[in-house]
Scaffold this motif. Structure first.
Motif, PDB file in Angstrom:
ATOM      1  N   PRO A  83      23.677   2.604  15.846  1.00 15.58           N
ATOM      2  CA  PRO A  83      22.480   1.752  15.806  1.00 15.58           C
ATOM      3  C   PRO A  83      22.291   1.014  14.492  1.00 15.58           C
ATOM      4  CG  PRO A  83      21.981   3.826  16.884  1.00 15.58           C
ATOM      5  CD  PRO A  83      23.353   3.962  16.323  1.00 15.58           C
ATOM      6  N   ARG A  84      22.556   1.677  13.370  1.00 13.73           N
ATOM      7  CA  ARG A  84      22.332   1.018  12.082  1.00 13.73           C
ATOM      8  C   ARG A  84      23.310  -0.136  11.858  1.00 13.73           C
ATOM      9  NH1 ARG A  84      18.496   3.606   9.367  1.00 13.73           N
ATOM     10  NH2 ARG A  84      18.064   5.777   9.936  1.00 13.73           N
ATOM     11  N   GLU A 138      18.544   7.690  26.148  1.00 13.81           N
ATOM     12  CA  GLU A 138      18.185   8.177  24.813  1.00 13.81           C
ATOM     13  C   GLU A 138      18.711   7.242  23.729  1.00 13.81           C
ATOM     14  OE1 GLU A 138      18.981  12.116  21.975  1.00 13.81           O
ATOM     15  OE2 GLU A 138      19.524  12.135  24.110  1.00 13.81           O
ATOM     16  N   MET A 139      19.972   6.818  23.860  1.00 11.38           N
ATOM     17  CA  MET A 139      20.571   5.931  22.878  1.00 11.38           C
ATOM     18  C   MET A 139      19.853   4.587  22.835  1.00 11.38           C
ATOM     19  SD  MET A 139      22.766   3.078  23.086  1.00 11.38           S
ATOM     20  CE  MET A 139      23.713   3.380  24.570  1.00 11.38           C
ATOM     21  N   THR A 140      19.508   4.051  24.006  1.00 10.17           N
ATOM     22  CA  THR A 140      18.830   2.763  24.074  1.00 10.17           C
ATOM     23  C   THR A 140      17.468   2.825  23.397  1.00 10.17           C
ATOM     24  OG1 THR A 140      19.945   2.255  26.153  1.00 10.17           O
ATOM     25  CG2 THR A 140      17.988   0.960  25.629  1.00 10.17           C
ATOM     26  N   ARG A 197      16.535   4.863  21.123  1.00  7.17           N
ATOM     27  CA  ARG A 197      16.727   5.038  19.683  1.00  7.17           C
ATOM     28  C   ARG A 197      16.982   3.696  19.006  1.00  7.17           C
ATOM     29  NH1 ARG A 197      21.769   7.856  16.648  1.00  7.17           N
ATOM     30  NH2 ARG A 197      20.932   7.819  14.540  1.00  7.17           N
ATOM     31  N   GLN A 217      13.752   1.801  18.867  1.00  3.56           N
ATOM     32  CA  GLN A 217      12.835   2.305  17.845  1.00  3.56           C
ATOM     33  C   GLN A 217      13.237   1.833  16.449  1.00  3.56           C
ATOM     34  OE1 GLN A 217      13.045   6.512  18.531  1.00  3.56           O
ATOM     35  NE2 GLN A 217      11.559   6.477  20.226  1.00  3.56           N
ATOM     36  N   ILE A 218      14.531   1.884  16.143  1.00  3.50           N
ATOM     37  CA  ILE A 218      15.007   1.389  14.853  1.00  3.50           C
ATOM     38  C   ILE A 218      14.755  -0.111  14.749  1.00  3.50           C
ATOM     39  CG2 ILE A 218      17.052   1.058  13.411  1.00  3.50           C
ATOM     40  CD1 ILE A 218      18.172   3.654  14.584  1.00  3.50           C
TER      41      ILE A 218
END
Length: 223
Positions: free
Chosen positions: A152-153, A186-188, A190, A193-194
């Protein structure tokens, strides 16, 4: 001796869907154009439709899968791969010119063409500006038949570098249906949210699998 006369153009309907007969006629003409010496373009066109379901899915298939149907002695599979690349470039140009919100069907068709027949999982990100216009379409990860690493980052770092304000995430399920797993959800969430912390909105996540697509936004998983 083979007849090298150009076949008559195939008239495809401009409004509404394309029928199986239209797909067959198109594939038959394409086979004759690419390999004028092919002994049975009609039968091969029917074989492509039986294996892949439509002309579009046949053109987005891997060369190896095309080889299994056409046979390795013909030059058709690599030539069809060139046709596929040309079609993808046209899709990409259209997506770039179109507001993503107004072109959801075209976007999903483009992703289907990009990833529908991949044998390993891929994770792509479409980076959009404030007005939903495409800035970049980038492959952010590849993996196995049922997993691709997602960072994600790294996605957000790339979004900030491009000046993107919205994202469309996309990945494929090579071995199954397009419905999301709990890990996909869950990954999506996350990533979303970031993104909120960085003022980058995840507009949608589209999964491609088994000839169909699944939109997180349409399913109410993203608001």
């Amino acid at each position: 001796m083979h007849d090298h006369t150009s076949p008559e153009p195939v008239a495809l309907p401009l409004g509404g869907g394309i029928s199986r007969a239209d797909d067959h006629a198109f594939l038959q003409r394409l086979i004759r154009t690419l390999d004028s010496s092919h002994p049975a373009p009609d039968r091969l066109a029917a074989s492509f439709l039986a294996r892949f379901g439509s002309a579009g899915m046949a053109l987005s298939a891997h060369v190896g899968a095309l080889d299994e149907v056409a046979g390795r002695e013909t030059v058709l599979p690599p030539l069809l791969a060139v046709v596929t690349e040309a079609a993808l470039r046209l899709y990409r140009a259209r997506v770039r010119r179109t507001d993503i919100l107004a072109g959801q069907a075209g976007l999903e068709a483009y992703l289907q063409a990009c990833m529908g027949h991949e044998v390993i999982e891929q994770f792509r990100v479409l980076f959009l500006d404030e007005d939903f216009h495409l800035l970049a379409d980038e492959l952010m990860g590849t993996g196995t038949v049922n997993h691709s690493p997602v960072y994600p980052r790294e996605i957000m770092r790339r979004a900030l570098k491009l000046g993107a304000r919205r994202l469309v995430l996309a990945h494929n399920h090579p071995a199954g249906q397009p419905e999301p797993s709990s890990a996909d959800i869950e990954m999506t969430l996350r990533i979303a949210q970031i993104g909120k912390l960085m003022q980058v909105t995840v507009h949608d996540h589209i999964i491609v699998g088994n000839g169909r697509t699944h939109s997180f936004r349409a399913a109410g998983l993203l608001i």
